[in-house]
Design an enzyme around this catalytic site. Structure first.
Site, PDB file in Angstrom:
ATOM      1  N   ASP A  31       0.851  -1.193   0.000  1.00 13.49           N
ATOM      2  CA  ASP A  31       0.000   0.000   0.000  1.00 13.49           C
ATOM      3  C   ASP A  31       0.885   1.242   0.000  1.00 13.49           C
ATOM      4  O   ASP A  31       1.914   1.305   0.680  1.00 13.49           O
ATOM      5  CB  ASP A  31      -0.915  -0.002   1.231  1.00 13.49           C
ATOM      6  N   HIS A 101     -10.562  -4.970  -3.572  1.00 11.04           N
ATOM      7  CA  HIS A 101      -9.246  -5.327  -3.025  1.00 11.04           C
ATOM      8  C   HIS A 101      -9.404  -5.632  -1.541  1.00 11.04           C
ATOM      9  O   HIS A 101     -10.361  -5.192  -0.895  1.00 11.04           O
ATOM     10  CB  HIS A 101      -8.234  -4.186  -3.229  1.00 11.04           C
ATOM     11  N   HIS A 103      -7.218  -5.517   2.083  1.00 10.40           N
ATOM     12  CA  HIS A 103      -6.036  -5.073   2.824  1.00 10.40           C
ATOM     13  C   HIS A 103      -5.566  -6.237   3.694  1.00 10.40           C
ATOM     14  O   HIS A 103      -6.380  -6.866   4.389  1.00 10.40           O
ATOM     15  CB  HIS A 103      -6.379  -3.898   3.748  1.00 10.40           C
TER      16      HIS A 103
END
Ligand code: 5GP
Ligand code: ZN
Length: 115
Positions: A31, A101, A103
């Site tokens: 990220d 997506h 995390h």
């Protein structure tokens, strides 16, 4: 591919990213704005806008994403300490990129409830 989608552009290598894992179905990358010592995004190659756009045809893909999350947590050494897999859906859920997506957060104690 959605032309304006930042994750599609990363998957097409138009925009650079630190890719730590990839296979035929997903890419895992660091990220840009990490919230933990380990903060990866597991992104399906298929452009799916949100969790609400999943169909039963995607069931195997979602199972695969969780398999990859566990493998990465293990390989990166934070599986036993604990980690979190998060999907934010829609604006109120904290979603800011409109390509599904997950995390993967680890490497520190994660409080609950999240903000
Ligand atoms: P969301 O808010 O949609 O759940 O998560 C989007 C995540 O993508 C955020 O954590 C944000 O830091 C990350 N992000 C946004 N743009 C980029 C980018 O261009 N490269 C990378 N590696 N991450 C990005
Ligand atoms: Zn996309």
């Amino acid at each position: 591919m959605a032309e304006s989608c930042i994750f599609c552009r990363i998957l097409d290598r138009e925009i650079p990213a630190k890719v730590v894992y990839e296979d035929d179905r997903v890419v895992a990358l660091e990220d840009l704005n990490p919230q933990a010592p380990f903060h990866l995004l597991i992104v399906p190659r298929k452009h799916i806008r949100t969790t609400l756009d999943l169909s039963t045809a995607d069931n195997e893909l979602i199972g695969h994403i969780f398999q990859v999350a566990g493998k990465l947590a293990h390989d990166l050494g934070f599986a036993e300490d604990g980690f979190r897999v998060v999907n934010n859906c829609n604006e109120g859920g904290g979603q800011s990129v409109w390509h599904l997506h997950f995390h993967l957060l680890g490497g520190r104690d994660l409080s609950w409830p999240p903000g």
